[in-house]
Every structure is written in structure tokens, then in C-alpha cells.
Design an enzyme around this catalytic site. Sequence first.
Site, PDB file in Angstrom:
ATOM      1  N   GLU A 264       0.802  -1.230   0.000  1.00  0.00           N
ATOM      2  CA  GLU A 264       0.000   0.000   0.000  1.00  0.00           C
ATOM      3  C   GLU A 264       0.834   1.279   0.000  1.00  0.00           C
ATOM      4  O   GLU A 264       0.298   2.357  -0.207  1.00  0.00           O
ATOM      5  CB  GLU A 264      -1.011  -0.010   1.160  1.00  0.00           C
ATOM      6  N   ASN A 265       2.135   1.179   0.208  1.00  0.00           N
ATOM      7  CA  ASN A 265       2.954   2.383   0.081  1.00  0.00           C
ATOM      8  C   ASN A 265       3.178   2.765  -1.379  1.00  0.00           C
ATOM      9  O   ASN A 265       3.698   3.840  -1.665  1.00  0.00           O
ATOM     10  CB  ASN A 265       4.298   2.220   0.806  1.00  0.00           C
TER      11      ASN A 265
END
Lengths: 232, 217
Positions: free
Chosen positions: B46-47
Amino acid sequence: MIRKTVANVTDALAGVKDGMTFMLGGFGLCGIPENAISELVRLGVNDITCISNNAGVDDFGLGLLLQQHQIKKMISSYVGENDEFERQMLSGELEVELTPQGTLAEKCRAAQGGFPAFFTPAGYGTEVAEGKEVREFNGKMYILEEAFKADFAFVKAWKGDAAGNLIFKGTARNFNPCMCGAATITVAEVEELVPEGELDPNQIHIPGIFVQRIFQGKDYEKRIEQRTVRQK
Amino acid sequence: MLDKNGIAKRIAQEVEDGYYVNLGIGIPTLVANYVRDDISVEFQSENGILGMGPFPIDGEEDADLINAGKQTITALPGASYFDSATSFAMIRGKHVDLTILGAMEVAENGDIANWKIPGKMVKGMGGAMDLVASAENIIVAMMHTNREGESKLLKKCSLPLTGVGCVKKIVTNLAVLEVTKDGFLLLERAPGVSVEEIKAATEGNLIVKGEVLEMSI
């Protein structure tokens, strides 16, 4: 072409004052505006509110501002890996507002795009929803989250040009593009400031309209938080 | 009884061809090691990466390429990078097919608690609240009981919630369970574990229908 280039980090941070709210790009130590953070330490501005996904480590990133007790409030999604942060939070010196990561990103993007608020399902039924408007859409529950308001956004890009156009690299992109244009003044520091016309307009991630000041950064440490490797 | 790798191995069987998968930190990360190699799967971190590959070879690590656990990683052919708002658009917009994450507690109605223990240092929820509130296909990977031997499958969560009514399936060291409107439906037993042992380790309502087969891993 409208020129956004400033000579150095000192000019880039002109107007920064005590009590202001800053957005700072980066995820962990990846893609953080190292030059802007160093300058904030040098300027010694106090009582600042920092909107940043994480809070750095003890001796790098936002940890450097924590060491000098310059931060009054942190708005983040995850703040582990920092002992000084923990000490200041537990002693009550530091106010902390924990926000779900996707909500944090969207509160930046909403500010960038002119939305005052948005509904998200993240945090519904949890303490994050306390005091917030709740509404049902198509049988699912959502909470109302408001856009951030900030005085400066400090972002770090890989390449940029005098028009303020930016290109990011790898996962160092993270929150940086979302914060561009989300504050009154956006300051971009880049690893490589290239002559105008050198960046392919097709490849630009953030158009210069979202950036007020750009400068050639220097002395990047780019510290790795968790070095994980495999053998050949 | 399964160890952490066993749990990951069993969960890997749930990963189907063409899935975009988000893996949480801990046991979920191990799942990547056991996905069948005859199917095409992309891992999202998710980064800001889709198509995440294994750790880099010693000496080739790149400070600008990490996963959500801040570990250095690699990108596979076909990978893409994007900003955090786009990343959570993939999650909130249900474009990610499967989310696998750890938990401290799961309740029989699908509530999950995995971010905060009152009285202890609170590190934050990271992306967990966005993930559990949005994903339609959530599998929890965890041990059936905590270090004190108390059940983590409860009637009601005692810890602050991460999300409400969102967990669909749980794979523990003892069993595979599905969250239904009546409680935890026991689907499979871990090798060598009896239904009675699972019952004893489950505080929430456990539903046992007919003969419960041992899982094959």
C-alpha cells in the site's frame, strides 16, 4: 514559462513561522524531504503541526525535529520505530492524531483538488469515527472526513524542472504527489533539477502548477530503515 | 497443529489466478512464498507498488524501493508505482481481490481488532482500517489463542476495533473457519487437531456441521 526555481533551501523555506502546519511527504524514511527537514531544524521554528504518514526514527527524518521539541502535534497513520516520539507522547508534550493511511492520503488529495470533505468507510464503527458525521450509501456505512489545511507542503521528487514539473522514483513517490498543491505553498526539493524542456511532458507525474518553489537538493542520505536481502 | 509457515501455506491455497493481493505484516507476508507458480498473481504494497517481488540480492538494495513494512524489495516485470491516494483507491474501490492480514482478536460477527492495546504504546493503524473497511475478501491469519492461552476468536472483541463485520475467513494454527451470521463455522481442522480441541480454544460460537475434514497442505 513560469519559473519556480529558488536558489537554495533557505529561500525555499522563506515565510515559515512558529505555529504553522506543514505537510511532509515520505513513507517511513523513503522519499522524505531531507533538505527541508534540516532547514526546519536550523530555523528552530516551534509549536508546529506536522502532517506526515510516519514520524521518522530517533536520529533521522522527523525525529530530528522531535529531538529539538519543535513539534506540537503530529497527524500520522503509524508512528512506531521512534523512542523519543513515544516518550514525548506518553508525557503529554506531544499531541498525536492517528488517521487511517488511506484517509490521510485522501485528506491531502481533497485539499489539492478543492474538496472540503469526503465520505470513507475506513474507521466506521471505531474510535476514529467518534464525533464525525456518519451516512449510509447503498447499504454501507461511511464517515465524513475533512480535507487538510496546511501552510506549507514539503515534498521530495527525483527529477524536476524550472517550471516545477516533478517526476518521482519507485516507492519514494508515496504521499509526495498527494501533498503538492494541498497547502498554501508547496516546496519541492529534487535530486536532479534539469534544464527546461528536458523532461518529457508525457512522463511528468505532477504538473508545475501545484508547486510554488523548487530547488536542487543536496547531500541526500536516503537511509534504509529495514535492509532486507537474499543471497545469490 | 500448524506453525506460522503452515498457516501461510494453507492461505496460499485461497489465492486464485488473476488475483491482486495485499499482504499484511507478519504471517501474511509468508503467503507469497507458497503461492502456486502456475498461476499469475500480483502483490500490492500500500505504500505504492503493484507487482512486488522478493527481497533484493545483497548489494542491490534500493532506498527508493520498499514495501509497507519498510523492507527493501524488488519489482517484477509488469510492476507499477503510484502515489498513496491511488494506492488506497485500489483498496477502497475494491480493485484488490484479496486482503490477508493478522489480528489480535476476531469476533463471531466479523469484527476485527488489530491495532491498539489500551495502556500500551499505540503505534497507529497504518492502512489496516482502510483495508478492512473496503475489501470484500478478507482472510485473517493468526494463532488461535494468545500467549496467555486465551482464545482470540471471541463473542465480542475486547480491544478497540479496527473494523466492524468485515472478516470472512480465518486461518489459525488449529483450523479454517468462516464467519457466518450465526458464528464461526468450522470448515477444516489442522493436521492432528480434534474438533474438541478447537471448541475448547474458541470462546465465540463455534458451529460444527457433520464431519469436519483435516486440511490438506
